[in-house]
Design an enzyme around this catalytic site. Structure first.
Site, PDB file in Angstrom:
ATOM      1  N   ASP A  58       0.874  -1.163   0.000  1.00  0.00           N
ATOM      2  CA  ASP A  58       0.000   0.000   0.000  1.00  0.00           C
ATOM      3  C   ASP A  58       0.915   1.217   0.000  1.00  0.00           C
ATOM      4  O   ASP A  58       2.090   1.143   0.385  1.00  0.00           O
ATOM      5  CB  ASP A  58      -0.959  -0.003   1.202  1.00  0.00           C
ATOM      6  CG  ASP A  58      -2.156   0.913   0.939  1.00  0.00           C
ATOM      7  OD1 ASP A  58      -2.086   1.746   0.003  1.00  0.00           O
ATOM      8  OD2 ASP A  58      -3.165   0.813   1.665  1.00  0.00           O
TER       9      ASP A  58
HETATM   10  C1  BGC Z   1      -4.947   3.346  -0.073  1.00  0.00           C
HETATM   11  C2  BGC Z   1      -5.030   2.314  -1.182  1.00  0.00           C
HETATM   12  C3  BGC Z   1      -4.873   3.009  -2.514  1.00  0.00           C
HETATM   13  C4  BGC Z   1      -3.547   3.749  -2.526  1.00  0.00           C
HETATM   14  C5  BGC Z   1      -3.260   4.470  -3.811  1.00  0.00           C
HETATM   15  C6  BGC Z   1      -3.704   4.211  -0.184  1.00  0.00           C
HETATM   16  O1  BGC Z   1      -3.740   5.255   0.709  1.00  0.00           O
HETATM   17  O2  BGC Z   1      -4.988   2.704   1.178  1.00  0.00           O
HETATM   18  O3  BGC Z   1      -6.246   1.619  -1.114  1.00  0.00           O
HETATM   19  O4  BGC Z   1      -4.979   2.090  -3.552  1.00  0.00           O
HETATM   20  O5  BGC Z   1      -3.555   4.712  -1.483  1.00  0.00           O
HETATM   21  O6  BGC Z   1      -4.080   5.566  -3.970  1.00  0.00           O
END
Ligand code: BGC
Length: 745
Positions: free
Chosen positions: A263
């Protein structure tokens, strides 16, 4: 002359042959993918290998330019393709061709209980991703619904592992049929947003294996997802993105061959990231590329710090090669796949899919006196009240926020449908969140209203007195503290004084229809005072049209709840055991907060069954404009062995006057077991379409897996011989027929 011609032909042919032979194995799509991976790997320098396993921008990784191995472009996800941000900043890139069709958020998809809808969803979304030249969609989310306060529940598929498993698989297949990977998230145990980066989840192995992991396992083993996203939280005090325990399950137990993507900003430690299976690191912040020649991405855990460890001889290159293999495989399946379809954007088919899925997602929770569908014979006055009738909901909520080509609000959808049929008036009723901006995308709506709460209620009540119907469209929205990433809700109640408005409307009008826009359960203290309630989720571009279809009866509701609506927060298992269970307790010596899942396997209906707690609306509940009669369930044999199966059948009849679809649910009960088990567990469901008067027999196969629990000591799934019940039901609380059978040695 002829001879000369022949000679030149032979020469040309040999040039062709020589050119053919020059195509490197890794570029040759006729060769097996593993051979291509090994070939590409063998040509890469150490620095190129390091480069390919971390980001080069907010959403891309660099590939290997020297070898013509392309970049990988990722995008959120999970219910539409996110607009473009700057290369290295979160600000909008200000493209004018980066809008999308927004599909219903995933709780809505789960409410369809329809794998065909999940496939249609995935296929359509994948086409939009493909057209926008994306290789990886960051979704779907399958974290289990543990508390109604979790700000991200709307991005997930509800409280039951079986339901989520059955829907995640076709979603993945649909997306990946476009040569676009899914990145199933957030692996694992990311069940709250409060302190998501430093929450350490303490959960027993049974709950882990029986409740929280099954959708991920299905995504890997049945869906063949090409990538998985590691979560922000910690488990056994290691961050989930590079967690030895979770990685062992993923790779060794499930045989995952794809890429684990962190993530954004979820990586915290180079040695752990090296050892525990993380393949591709992405981040949320850098000030890189603003100054100097050195990219800030070089400081990522899987960038120069890793290279230095290798150069200093602290670690070998075996793990690096495995990571590169996984990233190359992902690249070959997506960015470097010459045979993928071209995709499509904003197509009529995509809008039709969004509308259809939306109609199948709307749950008719209550319909006393058949107040719905609206009876529009003669001129009728329909009053619509509430901010959510006019507010665009595709903007906001965090990373899933979208820039849509168009979005039909509930009020506009209803006005369009009722044009010339009824008079539609509107009153605001309350003011909630008037902002309409996320990350630089603006809705352009001006929702400011300077009137006092009293004035707003008075106006709505006055208009309601003379209306035939009052449709109150309220609920939550996508602002911080509502259904939104990075924060949880403060309580179960509706915000902005909506309860007061609903009560006041119900005082003066008997036909108040409450339309709840949310991805979460809300409290409804006034439930006895309103005759009809619809749960409509965040339905995306076609929201208003789908809602109008259901309200008017153009479409017959067929959805069922993918999670329980509790009466009060104190009834929810995650909130039963105090702060240690939610939101967690801070460790004395560090900034880590332990959250202990004290309820164990008793999540959602498993808990309400066990504790005999009254719910507002149970899991699996949903009404129709027609009625269904269930016959008696039967089994094809009374006994089964562990390597066999039995078939449960039940006739279901449409006893009403219009066609409709019913979601028939099969729960299994182990009558006696050596360990405590839930009273019943969902092990099958089937959405069956029936014409008026028609009967169909629904069948379910039950095998050993449906009878098993996870035996922690043996570390395997065990089905104990003995008596079982197949419980056929219309919801977790509406059992229609029970039939006994035995598992024998
Ligand atoms: C989120 C993810 C997301 C990623 C990219 C993160 O803060 O938890 O679900 O895909 O950002 O935007």
């Amino acid at each position: 002359m002829v001879k000369e011609k022949l000679l030149s032909l032979v020469a040309a042919l040999s040039v062709c042959l020589a050119m053919d032979a020059a195509v490197p194995v890794y570029q040759d799509e006729t060769k097996p993918i593993e051979q291509r991976v090994e070939d590409a790997l063998s040509r890469m320098t150490l620095r190129e290998k390091i480069n390919i396993i971390h980001a080069q921008s907010k959403f891309s990784s660099p590939g290997v330019p020297r070898l013509g191995i392309p970049e990988i472009w990722t995008t959120d996800g999970p219910h539409g393709i996110r607009p473009e941000v700057m290369w290295d900043e979160w600000d909008q890139a200000k493209w004018t061709n980066d809008s999308c069709v927004a599909f219903p958020a995933l709780t809505g998809l789960a409410a369809t209980w329809n794998p065909e809808m999940a496939y249609l969803y995935g296929k359509s979304l994948g086409e939009e991703a493909r057209f926008r030249e994306k290789d990886v969609v960051l979704g779907p989310g399958v974290n289990i619904y543990r508390t109604p306060l979790n700000g991200r529940n709307f991005e997930y598929m509800g409280e039951d592992p079986y339901l989520a498993s059955k829907l995640v698989v076709p979603y993945i297949k649909g997306v990946q049929s476009n040569g676009v990977a899914t990145c199933v998230k957030h692996y694992a145990l990311n069940n709250q947003e409060t302190r998501r980066h430093n929450t350490n989840v303490v959960v027993d192995d049974r709950a882990l294996y029986e409740i929280y992991l099954p959708p991920f396992r299905a995504a890997v083993q049945e869906g063949d997802t090409w990538s998985i996203m590691g979560a922000y939280d910690l488990y056994k005090s290691e961050h989930a993105c590079h967690n030895q325990y979770l990685n062992r399950i993923l790779r060794d137990e499930w045989g995952f061959k794809g890429a684990v993507i962190s993530d954004w900003g979820g990586t915290h430690d180079t040695p752990q990231a090296i050892a525990n299976g993380l393949d591709l690191e992405f981040g949320t912040w850098t000030d890189g590329l603003k100054s100097g020649a050195v990219s800030a991405y070089d400081t990522y855990y899987l960038a120069l710090p890793y290279l230095k460890m290798i150069e200093d001889g602290k670690v070998g290159t075996k793990e690096l090669d495995d990571k590169v293999r996984n990233v190359l495989r992902l690249t070959f399946l997506t960015a470097m796949n010459r045979n993928k379809p071209y995709g499509a954007l904003h197509s009529d088919e995509h809008y039709a899919a969004a509308k259809k899925i939306g109609e199948e997602a709307i749950v008719l929770l209550k319909n006393d006196g058949n107040v719905l569908p609206l009876k529009l014979d003669g001129k009728k006055k329909v009053l619509v009240v509430g901010e959510n009738a006019i507010k665009m909901m595709t903007v906001g909520g965090g990373s899933s926020s979208l820039k849509v080509q168009r979005e039909v609000s509930p009020l506009d959808g209803l006005k369009a449908r009722l044009a010339g049929v009824a008079e539609v008036d509107y009153a605001r009723g309350y003011v909630g969140d008037v902002t309409g901006e996320y990350n630089g995308v603006v809705t352009g709506q001006d929702l400011t209203d300077s009137r006092s709460a009293d004035e707003l209620v008075a106006e709505a009540v006055e208009k309601a007195k003379t209306a035939d119907y009052v449709i109150f469209v309220g609920g939550l929205n996508k602002s911080t503290g509502q259904d939104c990433e990075d924060s949880d809700r403060a309580g179960l109640e509706l915000p902005y004084g909506q309860d007061r408005v609903i009560e006041a409307l119900a005082e003066v009008n008997d036909n108040v229809i409450y339309v709840n826009v949310s991805g979460n359960a809300v409290a409804m203290p006034w439930i006895e005072k309103v005759p009809a309630v619809l749960q409509v989720w965040f339905l995306g571009s076609e929201a208003g049209n789908s809602i109008a279809s259901i309200l008017t009866g153009d479409a017959n509701p067929s959805a069922k709840l993918p999670f329980t609506f509790p009466v009060a927060l104190k009834d929810v298992p995650a909130h039963k055991f105090g702060e240690s269970s939610y939101p967690g307790i801070k460790r004395q010596d560090s900034d880590i907060w332990d959250v202990t899942y004290d309820e164990g396997i008793f999540v959602g209906y498993r808990w309400y069954d066990k504790e005999k707690v009254k719910t507002l609306f149970p899991f699996g509940h949903g009404l129709s404009y027609t009625t269904f009669e269930y016959g008696k369930a039967s089994v094809d044999k009374a006994e089964m062995t562990a390597d066999g199966e039995i078939t449960v059948s039940i006739p279901v009849k449409n006893t009403g006057a219009r066609s409709g679809a019913e979601v028939v649910q099969l729960y299994v009960r182990d009558k006696k077991s050596s360990l405590p088990r839930p009273y019943k567990e969902l092990k099958g469901f089937c959405k069956v379409e029936l014409q008026p008067g028609e009967t169909k027999t629904v069948t379910f196969a039950i095998d050993k897996e449906a009878l098993s629990f996870f035996d922690v000591d043996k570390h395997e799934w065990v089905a104990e011989p003995g008596d079982f019940e197949a419980i056929v039901a219309a919801s977790a609380e509406d059992v229609k027929s029970v039939v006994k059978f035995k598992l024998v040695d």
